[in-house]
Design an enzyme around this catalytic site. Structure first.
Site, PDB file in Angstrom:
ATOM      1  N   ARG A 149     -16.514   0.254 -19.477  1.00  0.00           N
ATOM      2  CA  ARG A 149     -16.748   1.032 -18.257  1.00  0.00           C
ATOM      3  C   ARG A 149     -16.082   2.382 -18.452  1.00  0.00           C
ATOM      4  NH1 ARG A 149     -13.482  -1.379 -13.955  1.00  0.00           N
ATOM      5  NH2 ARG A 149     -12.126   0.399 -14.303  1.00  0.00           N
ATOM      6  N   HIS A 196     -13.448   2.033 -11.679  1.00  0.00           N
ATOM      7  CA  HIS A 196     -14.142   0.905 -11.034  1.00  0.00           C
ATOM      8  C   HIS A 196     -15.132   1.416  -9.983  1.00  0.00           C
ATOM      9  CE1 HIS A 196     -14.866  -2.736  -8.772  1.00  0.00           C
ATOM     10  NE2 HIS A 196     -14.215  -2.268  -7.729  1.00  0.00           N
ATOM     11  N   TYR A 200      -4.127   2.344 -15.404  1.00  0.00           N
ATOM     12  CA  TYR A 200      -4.143   1.118 -16.199  1.00  0.00           C
ATOM     13  C   TYR A 200      -4.736   1.258 -17.599  1.00  0.00           C
ATOM     14  CZ  TYR A 200      -8.790   0.892 -13.958  1.00  0.00           C
ATOM     15  OH  TYR A 200     -10.046   1.171 -13.487  1.00  0.00           O
TER      16      TYR A 200
END
Lengths: 378, 322
Positions: free
Chosen positions: A274, A278, A287
């Site tokens: 990705r 998100h 992260y």
């Protein structure tokens, strides 16, 4: 008292193994390959179908443009939220391409692009994320289930639908999409088990994009790969490069063919990444590091295909330009569609709860109607 | 009652090839309560299917089957075993019609044997109706008589909406002079019925508590009370008019159910009755319910379940002096 000291501890060891009630089957044919299956950049690319690959290319470019446009729309406040599939376009496009008209797609909330690639109007596909209603299309008309926000809960639906179609003698395959995080949910496991026991014509496509919001795969599962999970249910697991649309198309087509022929379900893990957060509400820098993202940029699904096809003379400048023009046209129409203010009817709140409205809802609808009328008069 | 339920499914399956029964143990065994007895033999395993043991999977696959045009009848075996399926029930079953603006209704019947009084061990005796009635999109019915068991189950299977069909376990073995050959007309889902007319007060109840209320009404005659008993039969939709009409006539009301009182259906019913009957009421609307405790072990359940004495005590309290 320790566990060892508890009365009865250790007393349960059997001296002889219990009789097996059925012979063990060999798990080896169900096991995935050690490495994700690839076509682009390998000898297998020699057998690429030029017409199919040109179509894949145009769809990928269109898909990337769709992602960019939808993300822009969130910045303009036209979309409440958009979970991007930049970097994952090959999975989304291939999933839609391998299905016949009568087949069904069961997308997750991230899979609007797959629905669009299947032919759904881009504006309708974004209804949920725009916020004017939950599902902006008739699922039966397009054979696309409503986008599922709860994780993995749409997978048993796919199994039930495929099973029902087979009971009725219809030639229908269901393809259900889920992310890596979704494979930890109970519904994922129950769906796979039901599908295998019923030998339902279902294909499970896991897009392993590295993160469930912020949680990396290593904290999600201890399995060697997600594809390995098929073995425990008695279905083959396939591991495939999710950025290689030729490999995706081949592996998905094979699974769909197998399901259609009565061979039962397949679990496919597409290894992808990705590239964006998100959703627009997420901060991915908390992260993961830039180096990781950069490394995946070198493995971009559009670049991979473009390099292969131009090197082989399947795609030229004119083809690339045509694909980009087509994508721009789609983006323009998406912009126009989204810039028109959606018309919502407050009375819709009560219209579709039950086939026959209850007295209670009739009462509440009357209350809202009176409020609206008072508002109009004021 | 068990035979009436079996007969209802059998008749529905014979009339409509899209009706499919599914659940754990429903096939070869005929269900742990034998409610699906003989269906697999008569209609084949494809129409009465033993599924893997997974309630979310059972209901989740039923959703997909209903999406494709079938009418699944799902058995949840026991009240407390239905909880793993709650996400499917609440997020999908109850909402699919709404999410798709009416394009995709789900005609699923979810049969849940519920309630206590059979000496079952824990997790086999919950009165779970409050969870269901609090979920918009679900129809919730519960028969208390053999006739209604047949009629309401037929109506539930025929409904285009999902129906949670609560079967009072302790009434499975109740008998009645009833013939499936000539089933009496059941006035559809959403109609309450006055089971006993009276003038002094109204007992409002449903499912397993109906026989208890009828017994209490007989016993109350000795005290000079002539009690009316209303059987709701359907919790959603709630037949408010029948209840209100009765209470306005009698001026007093007690709601009786096995489920816990706090946040139970009785709280809602008492509130509605108070709103609509305030000037007709001679006393506050009272509730006689199970205690607000996890369902007790079998040897203690008689202290928990609302019985005749507790109902009569409440009736005595209706002689309100303010």
């Amino acid at each position: 008292m320790t566990v060892q000291e508890l009365p009865g501890a250790g007393a349960s060891h059997r001296s002889t193994p219990p009789p097996a009630w059925r012979p063990r089957t060999d798990a080896a044919p169900l096991l995935p390959d050690a490495e994700p299956y690839r076509v682009l950049g390998t000898e297998a690319a020699d057998r690429l179908d030029p017409a199919l690959m040109r179509r894949c290319y145009a769809e990928l470019v269109r898909g990337r443009r769709y992602n960019a446009q939808a993300t822009a729309l969130t910045k303009q406040g036209r979309l409440a939220v958009y979970p991007s599939t930049v970097g994952q376009e090959a999975c989304e496009i291939a999933a839609a391409m391998v299905l016949e008209e009568q087949d069904w797609l069961f997308p997750s909330y991230r899979d609007t692009l797959a629905a669009v690639a299947r032919g759904l109007d881009p504006v309708q596909a974004l209804t949920l994320l725009r916020g004017d209603w939950h599902t902006g299309y008739d699922p039966r008309e397009h054979r696309i289930a409503p986008l599922s926000t709860p994780l993995a809960t749409q997978l048993p639906h796919a199994v039930g639908l495929a099973h029902a179609a087979r009971l009725r003698g219809d030639d229908v395959v269901a393809l259900a999409m889920v992310g890596d995080g979704g494979t930890s949910e109970g519904d994922f496991h129950e769906a796979l088990n039901f599908a295998a026991v019923w030998q339902a014509p279902v294909v499970f496509l896991v897009q392993n994009n590295g993160f469930a919001i912020s949680v990396p795969l290593a904290k999600q599962t201890a399995a060697p790969t997600l594809a390995h999970k098929g073995v425990g249910y008695g279905m083959p697991g396939r591991l495939v490069d999710g950025n290689d649309i030729a490999a995706m198309h081949e592996v998905l087509s094979e699974a769909v063919r197998r399901a259609r022929a009565g061979g039962g379900p397949t679990l496919i893990e597409a290894v992808t990444y990705r590239m964006e957060a998100h959703t627009n509400a997420d901060d991915a820098t908390r992260y993961r590091g830039d180096a990781e993202v950069e490394a995946w940029k070198a493995h971009d699904p559009i670049d991979l295909l473009e390099r292969e096809l131009t090197a082989r003379g399947i795609l030229d400048e004119a083809g690339i330009t045509a694909a980009r023009d087509e994508a721009e046209a789609m983006a323009a129409s998406l912009r126009d569609g989204m810039n028109a203010d959606p018309v919502v009817d407050p009375m819709d709140l009560f219209a579709h709860v039950y086939a026959e409205q209850t007295d209670r809802l009739r009462e509440q609808a009357a209350m809202l109607r009176a409020e609206l009328e008072a508002e109009d008069q004021a | 009652m068990a035979q009436a339920l079996t007969r209802a499914m059998r008749d529905a399956m014979a009339e409509d090839p899209t009706v499919h029964v599914m659940g754990e143990d429903v096939g070869t065994l005929g269900g742990v309560f034998r409610i699906t007895d003989g269906l697999a033999k008569e209609f084949g395993e494809d129409r009465c299917t033993d599924t893997p043991l997974a309630e979310a999977g059972i209901l989740g696959t039923a959703v997909g089957m209903a999406m494709y045009g079938l009418r699944p009848v799902v058995e949840m075996q026991f009240d407390a075993f239905a909880y793993p399926a709650f996400e499917q029930l609440i997020s999908h079953v109850a909402k699919m019609r709404n999410r798709t603006r009416g394009a995709m209704p789900l005609p699923i019947t979810i049969r849940v044997p519920y309630g206590g009084g059979i000496g079952g061990v824990e997790h086999h005796c919950d009165s779970s109706e409050a969870y269901y009635v609090a979920t918009p999109g679900l129809t919730v019915v519960t028969p208390a008589t053999v006739e209604d068991a047949y009629g309401l189950l037929r109506a539930s299977i025929a409904s285009d909406d999902p129906v949670v069909f609560l079967e009072p376990k302790r009434l499975y073995w109740s008998k009645a002079d009833w013939s499936p050959e000539a089933p009496a007309a059941v006035p559809g889902i959403g109609k309450a019925l006055v089971r006993r007319t009276g003038t002094s007060a109204t007992l409002i109840t449903y499912g397993p508590s109906l026989p208890v209320c009828l017994e209490a009404a007989e016993a109350a005659r000795e005290e000079g009370w002539d009690l009316e008993v209303v059987d709701l039969r359907s919790l959603v939709p709630f037949d408010e008019d029948t209840v209100v009409e009765s209470v306005r006539r009698t001026g007093r009301a007690v709601v009786v159910h096995e489920a816990g009182g706090f946040g139970g259906p009785g709280a809602e019913i008492a509130a509605r009755v108070t709103e609509r009957c305030f000037h007709h009421l001679e006393a506050p609307v009272l509730r006689v319910t199970g205690f607000d405790i996890p369902y007790p072990p079998p040897m203690l359940e008689k202290y928990h379940l609302p019985g005749v004495e507790r109902i009569l005590d409440a009736v005595a309290r209706l002689q309100w002096e303010n």
